[in-house]
Design an enzyme around this catalytic site. Structure first.
Site, PDB file in Angstrom:
ATOM      1  N   GLY A  47       6.190 -24.168  52.163  1.00 45.27           N
ATOM      2  CA  GLY A  47       6.614 -23.980  53.549  1.00 45.27           C
ATOM      3  C   GLY A  47       6.337 -22.554  53.969  1.00 45.27           C
ATOM      4  O   GLY A  47       5.999 -21.685  53.159  1.00 45.27           O
TER       5      GLY A  47
ATOM      6  N   GLY B 175       7.157 -14.887  55.802  1.00 45.56           N
ATOM      7  CA  GLY B 175       6.276 -15.177  54.683  1.00 45.56           C
ATOM      8  C   GLY B 175       6.369 -16.632  54.273  1.00 45.56           C
ATOM      9  O   GLY B 175       7.080 -17.434  54.880  1.00 45.56           O
TER      10      GLY B 175
ATOM     11  N   ASP C 116      20.911 -19.293  61.113  1.00 42.85           N
ATOM     12  CA  ASP C 116      19.692 -20.101  61.274  1.00 42.85           C
ATOM     13  C   ASP C 116      19.852 -21.456  60.579  1.00 42.85           C
ATOM     14  O   ASP C 116      18.994 -21.869  59.802  1.00 42.85           O
ATOM     15  CB  ASP C 116      18.484 -19.347  60.706  1.00 42.85           C
ATOM     16  CG  ASP C 116      17.150 -19.894  61.245  1.00 42.85           C
ATOM     17  OD1 ASP C 116      17.185 -20.628  62.253  1.00 42.85           O
ATOM     18  OD2 ASP C 116      16.102 -19.583  60.672  1.00 42.85           O
TER      19      ASP C 116
END
Length: 783
Positions: free
Chosen positions: A503, A508, A620
């Site tokens: 992913g 990054g 998040d």
């Protein structure tokens, strides 16, 4: 003849033990509704002889549930429930409710710690130390003997495939650093925890391979520790035999926190106090226990006691925990045309041996040749010369041990010249050639700065990066962690050049890696943004996840810091992300699995918000950051945007962070945020789990379905919730409860969103869910 008599005697002992277990329950029966308390009576249920107790015992500043020997010093614990969960508070209770053993927390939340295959009607603490549950017909349906932790007692067996896991310390009964496994091949083997269970990792075994279905038995009468066949009728091998038993004494075999298997006996005086004796121990020298000392350290006996020491040029990761391993305190040199630049590197020797597998093994004439070979080899961090063989190793080194004077071997370790000179007391100045080269470089660099403005900007960023790096070192970012350190080359090799991407995020990509010849997998997060952004991401993730330990949070295994390179190594989550499961599959996941995943995520958020030392706002929460392990357990990942709150702080000011579609309205209003932003995100995720679709979907036949939160409330208000699942068979009450809870979570006003503990209790059906008001109709602000 003696072997045959021993086998017959063993069969008789096992038969009498099992008969006693079946005949005992009426003497000490515990009925449904019975309750225990940590600090007020009753705190425990006792066996008829009062030798064993089941209940709450103190650990640190809290309590745990387990079984212990009554009258023993410090209450010798022989079994622990939920040993890796956080300690319990004094307001917790343990009840025998609905045929299960359930913990109840202060806010009313329930957690099942013993869940038999069918509802139990009775329970009993037996004199054997076995805690059992019975059905209505008084047949055993669950027993602690079948789920050992670090101990087996008289009459108990360790079946094939099962293991004992040591405690972390004498006063901390969490899972420790070693385990003893009864392998399916019949061999009883001790390994360090989290090892590959390869022969190189084993530090003690019974050598009884090729005997399938063998089990370890501690006899009830004689206290002998035996390996026997599946029926207990034939002795494969005696392991340990105690001295003749004192009348009324009992025996236990325990895998200690130091990795040693020991056999103990307990005799009791007239007042019921226990006198403990060590009858046998598997290992005489604890330095023989692999993993007794951590990475890059070695074990040596000082005044007869084992102690851990760092390799030359290394220092302890945690000075308060010398068994936690060491990290390098110098920077390696560069490789030039495949060879090490030896101008700043030296070798030092030490009388230690290494049980790790070398990457190079070959005969060499002299030990100086071995030393020189490692010095020039870019991959070599240490070498051992044992005439006539030279072995070369990469970091980290796991199994180092000081050698005796009779062993003819020498170990060489690579370290910087500056460090080696300090160790030898050499204070010579740098050569004039080096000083001149540095001066010329400085002048040239200054001219370039004056000539080119863009180079000035670059210099500015580099200075900021160095400042952050200095802060990292001086604030002790890594201090207190017992994480493994990796080299960049080691991770590059493990990920095959970072070519298998799992992913990609804003800072990054995450790559799949493998160690131990493909036996174990990891996920390597490689931060690609340089200077302050990447450094802050790295520091945030290390600082936040280093404070956490929960089964619903992805576990951080180690890290790499080399120059500007920053990498984090996590446990590998083999079933990908929740986003893949919900949005990319050809069919909807099973309803029960979705409910379980939702509860897993809720438990993880509850831990971050209310059970950590300081509250953590993840910032998040979204399906892409919710990963699934091999058991399909959901775990929260990616703490790079997380925000820590001070102990007395409930709100904080910070710039907007997160992913559009999951961000709470307060992010866009420039007001202080709280843990309620995570609850909003969870509400959106909960709707996606229930409906198996994204919160925003275009190209739908019905435009009103485009925005999932608004559509869900419209269906709720119109009593048409069936539209959300399109005829799927679900548990109706759970389905309606989850939708209602989600609508509370996505309220525009943070004060209207319930705390995570209340959300958790609503989802579990412990408390009723009131009818929610209409959420804001301004969902589209963030899309």
């Amino acid at each position: 003849m003696a072997f045959f008599i021993e086998a017959v005697y063993l069969s008789f002992l096992l038969a009498t033990t099992f008969e006693a277990a079946k005949a005992q329950p009426d003497a000490n029966m515990i009925g449904l509704g019975a309750t225990l308390y940590p600090s007020t009576q009753p705190t425990a249920w006792y066996s008829p002889s009062k030798r064993f107790a089941f209940g709450f015992f103190p650990e640190g500043s809290g309590f745990r549930v387990g079984i212990w020997i009554v009258g023993s010093a410090n209450n010798v614990t022989v079994w622990t429930a939920q040993r890796d969960d956080p300690a319990l508070s004094s307001s917790s209770t343990l009840g025998f409710i609905d045929g299960k053993l359930q913990l109840k927390y202060e806010q009313g939340q329930l957690q099942t710690i013993v869940d038999p295959p069918k509802p139990a009607s009775y329970a009993s603490m037996l004199d054997s130390g076995n805690f059992v549950l019975y059905d209505l017909y008084k047949s055993i349906i669950w027993e602690s003997f079948m789920f050992p932790t670090d101990t087996i007692l008289g009459g108990q067996a360790l079946d094939p495939g099962k293991e004992l896991i040591s405690s972390l310390s004498p006063i901390d009964h969490s899972s420790g650093r070693f385990h003893l496994k009864m392998q399916y091949d019949g061999n009883l083997v001790a390994y360090p925890a989290n090892s590959a269970e390869d022969s190189v990792d084993s530090y003690w075994n019974t050598g009884t391979m090729n005997n399938p279905k063998t089990k370890l038995i501690l006899t009830n009468v004689t206290g002998k520790l035996l390996l026997a066949d599946a029926n207990g009728t034939s002795v494969i091998k005696p392991v340990a035999s105690p001295l003749p038993r004192v009348n009324g004494s009992l025996h236990r075999a325990t895998l200690g926190y130091d990795g040693n298997l020991r056999l103990f006996s307990h005799s009791f005086d007239a007042e019921g106090k226990s006198n403990m004796s060590t009858e046998w121990e598997a290992i005489a020298d604890l330095c023989d226990v692999k993993g007794f000392c951590g990475y890059n350290s070695y074990c040596s006996r000082i005044d007869g006691e084992p102690q851990c020491f760092c390799m030359p040029g290394y220092s302890f990761t945690d000075l308060n925990e010398t068994s936690g391993g060491c990290e390098r305190n110098f920077t390696g040199s560069k490789c030039i045309l495949g060879k090490e630049d030896a101008s700043h590197i030296n070798m030092t020797s030490l009388n230690v041996g290494c049980d790790d597998r070398p990457y190079f093994l070959a005969p060499m004439g002299e030990k100086e040749d071995c030393n020189h070979s490692c010095l020039e080899d870019c991959d070599c961090d240490a070498a051992i010369y044992s005439e006539p063989t030279c072995s070369k190793y990469k970091l980290p080194l796991k199994y180092l041990k000081s050698t005796t004077s009779t062993v003819s071997s020498t170990a060489f370790f690579k370290l910087s010249i500056d460090i080696s000179r300090n160790q030898d007391g050499d204070t010579q100045k740098q050569p004039w050639s080096t000083i001149l080269a540095l001066s010329l470089s400085f002048v040239a660099y200054s001219c370039i700065i004056l000539a080119v403005f863009t180079i000035f900007i670059f210099k500015f960023h580099i200075m900021k990066y160095r400042k952050l790096l200095f802060e990292t070192r001086t604030t002790g970012l890594i201090k207190g962690f017992t994480l493994r350190t990796y080299t960049y080359n080691e991770l590059k090799k493990a990920t095959r050049g970072f070519n298998q991407e799992l992913g990609k995020g804003g800072f990054g990509a995450v790559h799949k890696g493998t160690f131990d010849r493909g036996r174990s997998f990891v996920a390597v997060k490689r931060l690609e943004k340089v200077v302050e952004e990447g450094e802050r991401e790295f520091r945030a993730e290390m600082r936040v996840i280093g404070r956490t330990r929960h089964r619903n949070l992805v576990r951080l295994l180690g890290y790499c810091i080399e120059g500007s390179k920053r990498l984090l190594v996590y446990e590998y989550m083999s079933n990908g992300s929740l986003a893949d499961l919900l949005f990319k599959g050809q069919w909807r996941p099973n309803w029960d699995d979705r409910v379980r995943i939702a509860l897993d995520v809720a438990r993880g958020i509850l831990y971050l918000h209310e059970e950590c030392e300081s509250a953590i706002i993840h910032c998040d929460i979204k399906p892409q950051n919710l990963l699934l392990d091999e058991s399909w357990r959901a775990k929260i990942s990616d703490f790079g945007l997380a925000k820590l709150l001070m102990p007395e702080q409930t709100r904080t000011n910070t710039h907007a962070r997160g992913t559009r579609g999951y961000m709470a309205p307060e992010w866009f209003k420039n007001i202080p945020i709280s843990v309620k932003v995570d609850i909003y995100s969870f509400g959106i995720v909960l709707l996606e789990i229930v409906c198996c679709r994204k919160n925003l979907a275009y190209n739908l036949s019905r435009p009103e379905e485009t925005l999932l939160p608004a559509w869900a409330y419209n269906c709720f208000e119109a009593n048409e919730l069936d539209k959300l699942i399109r005829g799927e068979e679900v548990d109706r009450r759970t389905f309606e409860r989850m939708i209602t809870v989600a609508l509370w979570c996505i309220q525009d006003e943070p004060a209207l969103r319930f705390p995570m503990k209340t959300v958790m209790m609503m989802l579990e059906g412990i408390i009723d869910v009131p009818i929610p008001p209409c959420p804001s109709d301004e969902f589209s602000v963030q899309y």
